[in-house]
Design a protein around this motif. Structure first.
Motif, PDB file in Angstrom:
ATOM      1  N   VAL A   1       0.855  -1.179   0.000  1.00  0.00           N
ATOM      2  CA  VAL A   1       0.000   0.000   0.000  1.00  0.00           C
ATOM      3  C   VAL A   1       0.895   1.234   0.000  1.00  0.00           C
ATOM      4  O   VAL A   1       1.815   1.351   0.795  1.00  0.00           O
ATOM      5  CB  VAL A   1      -0.932   0.016   1.240  1.00  0.00           C
ATOM      6  N   ASN A   2       0.618   2.139  -0.897  1.00  0.00           N
ATOM      7  CA  ASN A   2       1.389   3.369  -1.011  1.00  0.00           C
ATOM      8  C   ASN A   2       0.824   4.401  -0.042  1.00  0.00           C
ATOM      9  O   ASN A   2      -0.158   5.056  -0.324  1.00  0.00           O
ATOM     10  CB  ASN A   2       1.324   3.896  -2.448  1.00  0.00           C
ATOM     11  N   LEU A   3       1.458   4.523   1.124  1.00  0.00           N
ATOM     12  CA  LEU A   3       0.998   5.477   2.120  1.00  0.00           C
ATOM     13  C   LEU A   3       1.716   6.817   1.990  1.00  0.00           C
ATOM     14  O   LEU A   3       1.509   7.710   2.796  1.00  0.00           O
ATOM     15  CB  LEU A   3       1.187   4.909   3.531  1.00  0.00           C
ATOM     16  N   THR A   4       2.574   6.949   0.966  1.00  0.00           N
ATOM     17  CA  THR A   4       3.350   8.172   0.835  1.00  0.00           C
ATOM     18  C   THR A   4       2.638   9.230   0.002  1.00  0.00           C
ATOM     19  O   THR A   4       3.062  10.373  -0.013  1.00  0.00           O
ATOM     20  CB  THR A   4       4.726   7.870   0.205  1.00  0.00           C
ATOM     21  N   GLY A   5       1.595   8.879  -0.715  1.00  0.00           N
ATOM     22  CA  GLY A   5       0.850   9.856  -1.501  1.00  0.00           C
ATOM     23  C   GLY A   5       0.058  10.776  -0.592  1.00  0.00           C
ATOM     24  O   GLY A   5       0.087  10.651   0.639  1.00  0.00           O
ATOM     25  N   PHE A   6      -0.674  11.687  -1.178  1.00  0.00           N
ATOM     26  CA  PHE A   6      -1.373  12.690  -0.373  1.00  0.00           C
ATOM     27  C   PHE A   6      -2.457  12.100   0.527  1.00  0.00           C
ATOM     28  O   PHE A   6      -2.843  12.718   1.514  1.00  0.00           O
ATOM     29  CB  PHE A   6      -1.929  13.809  -1.264  1.00  0.00           C
ATOM     30  N   LEU A   7      -2.934  10.887   0.223  1.00  0.00           N
ATOM     31  CA  LEU A   7      -3.967  10.275   1.068  1.00  0.00           C
ATOM     32  C   LEU A   7      -3.385   9.655   2.342  1.00  0.00           C
ATOM     33  O   LEU A   7      -4.099   9.473   3.322  1.00  0.00           O
ATOM     34  CB  LEU A   7      -4.741   9.214   0.282  1.00  0.00           C
ATOM     35  N   GLY A   8      -2.108   9.283   2.299  1.00  0.00           N
ATOM     36  CA  GLY A   8      -1.467   8.702   3.472  1.00  0.00           C
ATOM     37  C   GLY A   8      -2.209   7.482   3.985  1.00  0.00           C
ATOM     38  O   GLY A   8      -2.601   6.605   3.218  1.00  0.00           O
ATOM     39  N   ASP A   9      -2.443   7.456   5.296  1.00  0.00           N
ATOM     40  CA  ASP A   9      -3.121   6.317   5.929  1.00  0.00           C
ATOM     41  C   ASP A   9      -4.580   6.179   5.509  1.00  0.00           C
ATOM     42  O   ASP A   9      -5.193   5.143   5.724  1.00  0.00           O
ATOM     43  CB  ASP A   9      -3.070   6.448   7.458  1.00  0.00           C
ATOM     44  N   ALA A  10      -5.142   7.203   4.903  1.00  0.00           N
ATOM     45  CA  ALA A  10      -6.541   7.147   4.462  1.00  0.00           C
ATOM     46  C   ALA A  10      -6.694   6.347   3.168  1.00  0.00           C
ATOM     47  O   ALA A  10      -7.816   5.993   2.797  1.00  0.00           O
ATOM     48  CB  ALA A  10      -7.095   8.547   4.267  1.00  0.00           C
TER      49      ALA A  10
ATOM     50  N   LEU B   1     -13.823   9.896  -5.628  1.00  0.00           N
ATOM     51  CA  LEU B   1     -12.890   8.978  -4.962  1.00  0.00           C
ATOM     52  C   LEU B   1     -11.902   8.373  -5.951  1.00  0.00           C
ATOM     53  O   LEU B   1     -10.720   8.209  -5.640  1.00  0.00           O
ATOM     54  CB  LEU B   1     -13.664   7.877  -4.227  1.00  0.00           C
ATOM     55  N   GLY B   2     -12.389   8.040  -7.148  1.00  0.00           N
ATOM     56  CA  GLY B   2     -11.500   7.467  -8.163  1.00  0.00           C
ATOM     57  C   GLY B   2     -10.407   8.424  -8.575  1.00  0.00           C
ATOM     58  O   GLY B   2      -9.241   8.030  -8.738  1.00  0.00           O
ATOM     59  N   LEU B   3     -10.755   9.689  -8.751  1.00  0.00           N
ATOM     60  CA  LEU B   3      -9.729  10.675  -9.102  1.00  0.00           C
ATOM     61  C   LEU B   3      -8.753  10.889  -7.949  1.00  0.00           C
ATOM     62  O   LEU B   3      -7.545  11.064  -8.172  1.00  0.00           O
ATOM     63  CB  LEU B   3     -10.377  11.986  -9.536  1.00  0.00           C
ATOM     64  N   MET B   4      -9.249  10.851  -6.725  1.00  0.00           N
ATOM     65  CA  MET B   4      -8.352  10.947  -5.566  1.00  0.00           C
ATOM     66  C   MET B   4      -7.347   9.802  -5.588  1.00  0.00           C
ATOM     67  O   MET B   4      -6.144  10.011  -5.376  1.00  0.00           O
ATOM     68  CB  MET B   4      -9.158  10.928  -4.261  1.00  0.00           C
ATOM     69  N   LEU B   5      -7.830   8.591  -5.841  1.00  0.00           N
ATOM     70  CA  LEU B   5      -6.937   7.424  -5.899  1.00  0.00           C
ATOM     71  C   LEU B   5      -5.950   7.545  -7.049  1.00  0.00           C
ATOM     72  O   LEU B   5      -4.772   7.221  -6.898  1.00  0.00           O
ATOM     73  CB  LEU B   5      -7.760   6.135  -6.033  1.00  0.00           C
ATOM     74  N   ALA B   6      -6.420   8.022  -8.200  1.00  0.00           N
ATOM     75  CA  ALA B   6      -5.542   8.167  -9.364  1.00  0.00           C
ATOM     76  C   ALA B   6      -4.426   9.169  -9.079  1.00  0.00           C
ATOM     77  O   ALA B   6      -3.261   8.919  -9.433  1.00  0.00           O
ATOM     78  CB  ALA B   6      -6.356   8.589 -10.583  1.00  0.00           C
ATOM     79  N   PHE B   7      -4.752  10.277  -8.447  1.00  0.00           N
ATOM     80  CA  PHE B   7      -3.719  11.255  -8.101  1.00  0.00           C
ATOM     81  C   PHE B   7      -2.774  10.688  -7.040  1.00  0.00           C
ATOM     82  O   PHE B   7      -1.565  10.883  -7.123  1.00  0.00           O
ATOM     83  CB  PHE B   7      -4.345  12.568  -7.617  1.00  0.00           C
ATOM     84  N   HIS B   8      -3.331   9.995  -6.064  1.00  0.00           N
ATOM     85  CA  HIS B   8      -2.514   9.398  -5.007  1.00  0.00           C
ATOM     86  C   HIS B   8      -1.492   8.424  -5.592  1.00  0.00           C
ATOM     87  O   HIS B   8      -0.328   8.435  -5.205  1.00  0.00           O
ATOM     88  CB  HIS B   8      -3.411   8.672  -3.992  1.00  0.00           C
ATOM     89  N   LEU B   9      -1.935   7.584  -6.515  1.00  0.00           N
ATOM     90  CA  LEU B   9      -1.070   6.561  -7.108  1.00  0.00           C
ATOM     91  C   LEU B   9      -0.299   7.055  -8.329  1.00  0.00           C
ATOM     92  O   LEU B   9       0.540   6.327  -8.860  1.00  0.00           O
ATOM     93  CB  LEU B   9      -1.903   5.331  -7.481  1.00  0.00           C
ATOM     94  N   ASN B  10      -0.631   8.263  -8.801  1.00  0.00           N
ATOM     95  CA  ASN B  10       0.019   8.845  -9.970  1.00  0.00           C
ATOM     96  C   ASN B  10      -0.028   7.899 -11.175  1.00  0.00           C
ATOM     97  O   ASN B  10       1.001   7.564 -11.763  1.00  0.00           O
ATOM     98  CB  ASN B  10       1.460   9.259  -9.650  1.00  0.00           C
TER      99      ASN B  10
END
Length: 152
Positions: free
Chosen positions: A4-13, A77-86
């Motif tokens: 799990v990539n916790l380093t993106g802007f979502l972090g632990d969320a 939510l999908g766009l949030m995930l897409a930005f988080h995962l780049n």
């Protein structure tokens, strides 16, 4: 958490946002499966009848209570995930995004066709409506393959 990539802007969320995204995808797909089936049944009614009015009300509820809110939440939510995962620029994501845009357009068409039915117009053949009922299932299968397998 492994993988799990916790380093993106979502972090632990991140896992919570992902879980919510999948949940609302299920709600959206349920509405996309249900509404065209309603149209198949509604198509057979006599315009202006009590049964016709009941289908119009049911269809409106599916569109306003299930489809629209679920679709909007899926997009956010999908766009949030897409930005988080780049993942922008990855081919599998571009294909998935195109299918989601297509499902959004399909939902728009469903709304438009529902207005035609409510106005007493029966513009499509019953067989065509039944075939249109398969669109979300095919799109969902393709999206799952793109997200899980990432074939390109």
């Amino acid at each position: 958490m492994t993988g799990v990539n916790l380093t993106g802007f979502l972090g632990d969320a991140y896992p919570w946002v992902k879980a919510a995204h999948v949940t609302f995808v299920i709600f959206w797909m349920a509405g996309l499966f249900l509404l065209p089936r309603f149209y198949v049944y509604h198509h057979a009614t006599t315009p202006g009848s009590a049964e016709d009015r009941a289908w119009i009300e049911r269809e409106d509820r599916v569109r306003t209570i299930i489809l629209m809110p679920a679709m909007l939440i899926v997009w956010v939510l999908g766009l949030m995930l897409a930005f988080h995962l780049n993942v922008f620029g990855q081919w599998w994501f571009s294909a998935k995004l195109a299918l989601v845009v297509g499902l959004t357009g399909y939902q728009g068409w469903l709304g438009s066709y529902g207005k035609s039915l409510a106005a007493g117009k029966r513009e499509l053949e019953n067989r065509t409506l039944r075939i249109m009922n398969e669109v979300p299932g095919i799109a969902a299968a393709l999206i799952v393959v793109l997200v899980i397998v990432r074939p390109f």
